[in-house]
Scaffold this active site. Structure first.
Site, PDB file in Angstrom:
ATOM      1  N   ASP A  50       0.863  -1.182   0.000  1.00 43.51           N
ATOM      2  CA  ASP A  50       0.000   0.000   0.000  1.00 43.51           C
ATOM      3  C   ASP A  50       0.899   1.231   0.000  1.00 43.51           C
ATOM      4  O   ASP A  50       1.957   1.221  -0.606  1.00 43.51           O
ATOM      5  CB  ASP A  50      -0.934  -0.040   1.216  1.00 43.51           C
ATOM      6  CG  ASP A  50      -2.225   0.740   1.008  1.00 43.51           C
ATOM      7  OD1 ASP A  50      -2.226   1.680   0.201  1.00 43.51           O
ATOM      8  OD2 ASP A  50      -3.223   0.425   1.659  1.00 43.51           O
ATOM      9  N   HIS A  73       1.686   1.914  -3.512  1.00 43.40           N
ATOM     10  CA  HIS A  73       1.051   3.108  -4.064  1.00 43.40           C
ATOM     11  C   HIS A  73       1.956   4.324  -4.069  1.00 43.40           C
ATOM     12  O   HIS A  73       1.624   5.330  -4.670  1.00 43.40           O
ATOM     13  CB  HIS A  73      -0.225   3.440  -3.282  1.00 43.40           C
ATOM     14  CG  HIS A  73      -1.261   2.378  -3.375  1.00 43.40           C
ATOM     15  ND1 HIS A  73      -2.258   2.247  -2.457  1.00 43.40           N
ATOM     16  CD2 HIS A  73      -1.460   1.381  -4.264  1.00 43.40           C
ATOM     17  CE1 HIS A  73      -3.029   1.221  -2.771  1.00 43.40           C
ATOM     18  NE2 HIS A  73      -2.552   0.674  -3.874  1.00 43.40           N
TER      19      HIS A  73
END
Length: 110
Positions: A50, A73
């Site tokens: 993430d 991300h």
């Protein structure tokens, strides 16, 4: 969900930290900062599925330098304004950071 949380803090230095989670692991932010000021994240390696660093409301004077980030991300500012009275962010600096295999690099989520 999050490896390191800096919440409601002042004058925090995170240096030389190495965080690793599987690239396909959801919701595994490396470092989350919110409602904090004068935070430095320097010379860290963050490999998660993430956000490497997630920046939430009320963050002021955040300095990120020489961080290797990826996969995942990247570095995210947001999701802000979930609450109308939520504090914004101020004075965020990202320098000499490497993004390897991230979906977004550095992004502002609104």
């Amino acid at each position: 969900m999050v490896h390191i949380v800096i919440n409601g803090c002042e004058n925090v230095d995170v240096q030389g930290v190495r965080i690793i989670a599987a690239g396909n692991s959801p919701n595994t932010d490396g470092i989350h900062v919110q409602l904090s000021k004068n935070v430095n994240i320097i010379k860290c390696s963050i490999k998660t599925g993430d956000d490497c660093i997630s920046i939430g409301p009320g963050t002021k004077n955040l300095w990120v330098e020489q961080v290797t980030c990826g996969p995942g991300h990247g570095i995210s500012i947001g999701s802000l304004a979930k609450d109308l009275k939520e504090e914004g962010v101020q004075n965020i600096t990202v320098k000499k950071t490497i993004f390897l295999g991230t979906q977004n690099g550095l992004r502002i989520k609104s």
